[in-house]
Write a protein that holds these residues in place. Sequence first.
Motif, short mmCIF file in Angstrom:
data_model
loop_
_atom_site.label_atom_id
_atom_site.label_comp_id
_atom_site.label_asym_id
_atom_site.label_seq_id
_atom_site.Cartn_x
_atom_site.Cartn_y
_atom_site.Cartn_z
N LEU A 31 2.34 1.67 -3.28
CA LEU A 31 1.41 2.10 -4.39
C LEU A 31 0.87 3.53 -4.07
CD1 LEU A 31 -0.79 1.08 -6.58
CD2 LEU A 31 -2.22 0.63 -4.78
N LEU A 32 0.94 4.01 -2.76
CA LEU A 32 0.39 5.18 -2.58
C LEU A 32 1.51 6.20 -2.54
CD1 LEU A 32 -2.56 6.17 -1.72
CD2 LEU A 32 -1.42 6.37 0.65
N THR A 33 2.48 5.88 -1.99
CA THR A 33 3.38 7.02 -1.67
C THR A 33 4.61 7.01 -2.42
OG1 THR A 33 2.73 6.88 0.48
CG2 THR A 33 4.47 8.14 0.22
N ILE A 34 5.24 5.78 -2.45
CA ILE A 34 6.85 5.71 -2.84
C ILE A 34 6.74 5.78 -4.64
CG2 ILE A 34 8.80 4.43 -3.22
CD1 ILE A 34 8.38 5.60 -0.45
N MET A 90 5.94 9.17 -5.76
CA MET A 90 7.09 10.14 -5.40
C MET A 90 8.22 9.90 -6.17
SD MET A 90 8.76 9.97 -1.47
CE MET A 90 9.93 9.26 -1.94
N PHE A 124 0.86 -1.25 0.05
CA PHE A 124 -0.03 0.03 -0.06
C PHE A 124 0.66 1.14 -0.11
CE2 PHE A 124 -2.54 3.04 2.53
CZ PHE A 124 -3.29 3.45 1.66
N PHE A 125 1.86 1.15 0.93
CA PHE A 125 3.00 2.37 1.18
C PHE A 125 3.59 2.50 -0.52
CE2 PHE A 125 7.00 3.92 2.78
CZ PHE A 125 6.41 5.07 3.46
N ALA A 146 4.83 5.03 -12.48
CA ALA A 146 4.77 4.88 -11.06
C ALA A 146 5.01 3.45 -10.63
CB ALA A 146 3.36 5.08 -10.56
#
Lengths: 407, 427, 271, 271, 356
Positions: free
Chosen positions: A235-238, A241, A232-233, A255
């Motif tokens: 997918l959503l953040t890294i 980013m 989840f981290f 991404a």
Amino acid sequence: MPMLLGGVYLFLIVMAFVFARTLAIMRFYVPGLGAETRPHSVPNFHAYFAAWTAGFFMLLMLALYRLFFAAVGSVTIPLILMALITALTCLMSFKLTQREFKARDYVEGFVQFALFLCSGVVILITFGIILSLLFESLRFFEKIPLTDFLTGLEWSPQIPIREDQIGEAGSFGVVPVLLGTGLITVFAMLIAVPIGLFIAIYLSEYAGRRRRRVIKPVIEILAGIPSVVYGFFALLTIGPMVQTGMAALGFDITAQSVVAVSIVMGVMIIPYISSLSDDVMSGVPQILRDGSYALGATPSETVKKIILPAAFPGLMAASLLGVSRALGETMIVALAASKAANLTFNPFEAVTTVTVQIVTLLTGDQELDSAKTLAAYALGLILFILTLLLNIIAISIVRGYNAKFHR
Amino acid sequence: MTEPKDSHKARAILRSRKRGEWMFRLMGLGSVILASTILGWLLLSLISSGHNVFYQHSLDLKITLDRQSLFSQEVPSQQDIRAADYRAVIKTALEARFPRVQETDTKKELYALVSLPGASNAVRQYLSENMQTLSESRSIILPIPVSGPVDQYLKHDEGGVRVRQTMSAQQRIWINALIEKGDLKAHFNMRFFFAPDSPNAELAGIGSAFLGSLMAILIAYLVAAPIGLGAAIYLEEFAPKNRFTDIVEININNLAAVPPILFGLLGLFLFLELGGLPRAAPLVAGLVLALMALPTLIITTRAALRQVSQHRVDSALSLGASHMQALFHHKIPEAGPGILTGTILSMAQMLGEAAPLLLIGMVAYVSAPPSSLTDAASALPIQIFLWAENADHAWVERTAAAILVLLVMMTLLNLIAFIIRSRLERK
Amino acid sequence: MIDQPAPLATSPFNTSSPARLPKFRCRNVQAYYGKTRVLHGIDVDIPDQSVTALIGPSGCGKSTFLRVFNRMNDTIPNARVTGHVEMDGIDIYSDQIDPTVLRARVGMVFQKPNPFPKSIYDNVAYGPRIHGLADYAGELDDIVEHSLRRAALWDEVKDRLGEPGTSLSNGQQQRLVIARAIAIRPEVILMDEPASSLDPIATARLEQLIDELKQNYCILIVTHSMAQAARVSEHTGFFYQGALVEYGETNQIFTNPVDQRTQDYITGRTG
Amino acid sequence: MIDQPAPLATSPFNTSSPARLPKFRCRNVQAYYGKTRVLHGIDVDIPDQSVTALIGPSGCGKSTFLRVFNRMNDTIPNARVTGHVEMDGIDIYSDQIDPTVLRARVGMVFQKPNPFPKSIYDNVAYGPRIHGLADYAGELDDIVEHSLRRAALWDEVKDRLGEPGTSLSNGQQQRLVIARAIAIRPEVILMDEPASSLDPIATARLEQLIDELKQNYCILIVTHSMAQAARVSEHTGFFYQGALVEYGETNQIFTNPVDQRTQDYITGRTG
Amino acid sequence: QKDVAIAPSEPRANHIAERSATPQITLRIVGSSTLYPLTKAVAQEFTFKTGHKIILEATGSGGGHKLFCAGPGRLTPDIVNSSRPQKPSERSQCQANGVTESVEVKIGYDGVVLAHGVNPEQKMGLTGLDFKQLYLALAKDIPTDVSKNGGAICAFQPNPYRTWSDIDPSLPRSRIEVYGPPPTSGTRDTFTEIVMQEGARRIPCLAALEVANPIAFRQRAQSLRQDNHWINSGENDTSVVQMIRQSNGAIGVFGYSMLIENSDKIEALRINGIIPNFQNISSGVYPISRPLFLYLKTDKPRTHRAIKAFAREFLSPAASGPDGYLTEMGLIPLGQADLAQYLLAIDRIGSDARAS
Ligand SMILES: Nc1ncnc2c1ncn2[C@@H]1O[C@H](COP(=O)(O)OP(=O)(O)OP(=O)(O)O)[C@@H](O)[C@H]1O
Ligand SMILES: Nc1ncnc2c1ncn2[C@@H]1O[C@H](COP(=O)(O)OP(=O)(O)OP(=O)(O)O)[C@@H](O)[C@H]1O
Ligand SMILES: [Mg+2]
Ligand SMILES: [Mg+2]
């Protein structure tokens, strides 16, 4: 009905137990004999012996009855038979409950056998895994030749699933999938090994007891976080980013790039590497450390020249176990990596992995004999063989290492 | 004191050694700080996006229930009340609340303020508990859930431009009016904890998945703990040292490192294809997790057994106790806390395990919580996986909140293990 | 186990008077850990109702030899004992002998006091319980009291039998362990450096106890303190690198040893 | 580090002749592990170019005291040393002193021989390398050879300098470790029970080596064998429960101890 | 004021505690991923209204039919969602496995749309495509010399086109990158049968081939290229939405309902100049639309009530009415005649069994 039978079963077992125990106590103690003729086994063992005998034969009888007379469906007959068996057991116990009778040996033998069966389960699991993978993989290789599978450069397991459908002649070349897995693993290890190693070094050589007590739990929390959370981290953040970061540098990447996935997977493996390495380095005998310090070496010199070389095999093994873990990691890649195979070495492109493909193949269409579904087992087999090799090498290194320092 | 030949050089060497030392230490400390920062970042981002879910807004709406328009029967049965659709009632009530709305498109915007499936079910629930309302034919004021976008809008009122875009100007006027009247209220989001999954973010909950996970873990514990204990005792105490036990040993270590997803394949083949058990059942999930936990369980149990000092066992043996007696009277009780915490910790780990469950059908949407061990269910980590694929902010928040719940549960299990250990070991 | 003693070659160190039969006879006793031999053929007779001390430098095999008598070496995975050991004329290494029964007759006290993490009462009652020695609770109480009295501990603990055995002082724990061994009515008590973790006062107390017990039991004690051996034992055996170098009356061994190695050890030149 | 020796109160055990300054002066040295104090204020002067033995029962603090002199206690997480320790008149616990430099001057040999898992050559060259003692390759070879010669090992290993140090026998390993210590040209050598894992022959060899080395070094040796202390040392300190109970000429300590506890220990009544 | 009561309690869990004596029935549904979100919404309502339970998995129409037809047992699905009618081959498979009693219910229509991201850089200036352009962009092999309208017999070459402008200079110079459903999906069938086949017919030599050899024509027309210009995505349409948002110029093939749900993220392309919206699809002006079906397994009388209730919920005004929740999600409802016919079919479930 099962409730009734179960209740009676338990009751009869208790009956047998009480009977044998009472009998033993009366025989052994009531005449008040001295210690010279103490019984071989205390009354409880005689009781267990009787109860377990009754229990075993009643179960056997019930199983046979179900097998051969399932149609009769009456409860009275089994009940009568159970009572009969208990009566016979009591009779047997009446004869056997003597001072010389080695009830303890039998009871303990039985327990030991049960324990043995438990450890057999582990072997069964391994066989289960191997057999299920082999069995279905062989069926897959009937449809797709092994050589095509291993050398094919294209992976798109979409094949028509009806006769009259004009689809694609799905291709099952595992190379791009393996390459993708390898790419992600390599980059993950590039992150996890150095950081994990330095954490371990810091923990085992620099952090005093107090700081260790703070850092260790932090690392353990990191290790305890389920991989779906890391996914989840990612997918959503890294992922985004890394994408925006690269966009700022003028590169247009997806991404789902290898880099993004690897960063998160690396973070997930850091605690694994660091705790294994920490164990390994703590295993280096203190006297070697003392010897180095006593010669005026600084901690870093001691680490670099004495501890790391001595611990090298163990660290190697830790890294191999880390690799094995990265290869088999599913949730991070299932969420954050691509589902489409891509034959590339470029870490800024999206690739797919063995585990992603297994999940994709088995969560969508569930047709059981299509090559598409069976391919999941073939991939599983490859994954199993790869990790098995890594694990065995790592485990034997660790064993050799332990044998070296802990004779 | 033997002076170095060249004290200048000696000092240079010393300085460069010191610098090397300092750098090395810095790298170590840097790595630790990096790892802790990532952990902090992860947790903070989860909390910052997940905490919103623990409260939710509802709208107090005056609803008029009219038996004639709802039911053809004179006296509707409980079943009729359930089967009826109350969307029209809600719509009417909304129109009554804002009577000036006329055009169809504006009406649609108005309806979009509330969660229609949730609202109509709220009416349904109220009616089936208060059937007399129908016969009295009166109005009630019922708190009904607002729609996902409105909830989001209210939660991110200050900052989010992006969120504001999802509301039209007209809708924002309505919402402000409702807030002024005090009809929009935030309350603790019970639904999230008890409701099953839903296609509507504002109605979705983890109740079903939570129950499924709990059942699976229970099964896994009941299956794996005794077998693991038995196997560990056998291998540690009775197994003869030979080639075979050596293989078993390597085998266990290896199994502990086999990728979880392969246990999923094993479960799919063994329990679903050969065993004919239903897909998505907590029973199957529990069995798969048990198989998976077993090797680690055996390893930790053996470690716990090995920790016990041999002294007391030896004294029991010297008193004429048999091996088995010494084991069950002394060694196992003393290893008890270690074994217990080991099993609990491995269950905590299994609680977060998703990969094997993906393959046994747990990805399905299940509309109600499981009622038995063989009834279809989801599991918490799988629910997280499924929700995580939705890019909507409302779903992202739900996912983060579900993760928080999962982490809290795992922490609780760890805490229990810790307490057991310190309690029992103090004795 | 009630057979005629088999005729055996006499030991080089035969100390028992002709009237009193030895409790143990050892002939060519060898012990191995894996492939390494740590006892190189011991021949000795151990008299009954007296204290025999075993001394020697660290690692010479004293403990291993002591464990020969209650077959505790059986419990060590790769340990093996060969040769002939008789107790009251019966070969204790024969197949007919159940080690658990033998150990009920040959008690043992270890270097570190190791009471079970149970109450004082249960510690002492443990042996009688597993052997079924008491048929009713009252009898068990009697056994516990009797054993604690014999171990000179009763007066100190009679009011707190329910407290955990580990709450006692070191010296008391060691006596508790002796009481625990006595409770199953053994004939022999083996002690492996029983005083090494005790302070001087507790040591004195223990030595006094040993002195009392020897009237009823055959006691073998391993000690690293020559002074202690001199104080408590009638006979002493000196072990050196797995061999019983010298065995005889304690007095004689300490004042007039025959073997040079014994002399070196006693005067502190080796070890 | 080239300061005037600070004037200090004289030690109760002042053994150095007025002409020869002591190598170490200890004043009120205390050591703690966490909160437990294991050295209760030691005052003593250690003479140069002689062997000083430290004896005492197990756990009395001998090793801890020995590690005071090269600040090895600094490496133990919760260990703490207070008081004043001077080497050649300079406080070695002052902030100016870098422990790594101090340890290059005060070598140490441990109970168990601990060669690094490297070649014999690299073992000896380890210290010179990290301290940058050799300017050219040949010089390093010279240092290694010289050190091995001084440790009386050269002849035995000169043909196999490339073999791992761990392949040597126990006694050779211990001499290798001494050579390793010598290689960084220390002034003091601390030895913590250096012979306890050696057989008698290797022990004799080691004692002979110590005898040779004492002409150039100040040697402190911890031993549990009183005989050894008597054989190798000029001075002996007797520790008991963290206190230096008695210190003096070895002869005097063993033949005519002042303190009752010393006497008890020497005659084997305690310990 | 007297007639206004205030409900005291906050909404609890959104299902009513089971009070009826009838045991809870679990229906297992598999099939089309287009129908997945619709069925999910219906399933929720169904559980609210009846207390029965639904397990829903998206397996694609093809996979769904296979599972549905695997047998009558307890573990096979009760309902399959299909975005196309059951094929004869599937029907015979059903028959062969003993699934003899099943009912077909048409529940509405879906338009297949091609969409790209809403942002200008994601659109890359593309507004619409026609069938021929799509055929040329996506076919595996295309005839040589398409531009010259000569040749009655096609000579084929592997598809050479890399960018849209290769096909038609008026189209943007962006890479051809179309994400679409896999062969298990009904959307895929619709796409190949309508778009690709129609596109092929507009090329004279292929039109001639159809007359001469319909099977060969279908083979040619329906084969999609496999060189990463057409990309199969999983059964999960949500991930396709993600994909086309991440890749500029990429186009996705979806059901109409996906477009409605993600109207803030993706935008539809005009096909043959016609924009897909409710009017255009329900009136049949928009060229790519298809019927959606439920197949109900009716061999277990125990489940009849639940199955009927479920199917009725699909067709109920609340769901498929003018502002029904399915309609709002993009389903194009049935006409009155069809509706009446299928409601009747649903009503008849179980009554036959009772009669026989
Ligand atoms: N379990 C074992 N496995 C292998 N070798 C062992 C084992 N126990 C003891 N030994 C070896 O056997 C030899 C004799 O050991 P034993 O314990 O009998 O000596 P000891 O005289 O009691 O010594 P100490 O005074 O140190 O207790 C020693 O060399 C020891 O290393
Ligand atoms: N690292 C440590 N942490 C805590 N306590 C310690 C540590 N090392 C030693 N001790 C304690 O300090 C005391 C003195 O220990 P030390 O090792 O100096 O004794 P010793 O005289 O060398 O004994 P031995 O003859 O057994 O080597 C002992 O009570 C010991 O338990
Ligand atoms: Mg011993
Ligand atoms: Mg020491």
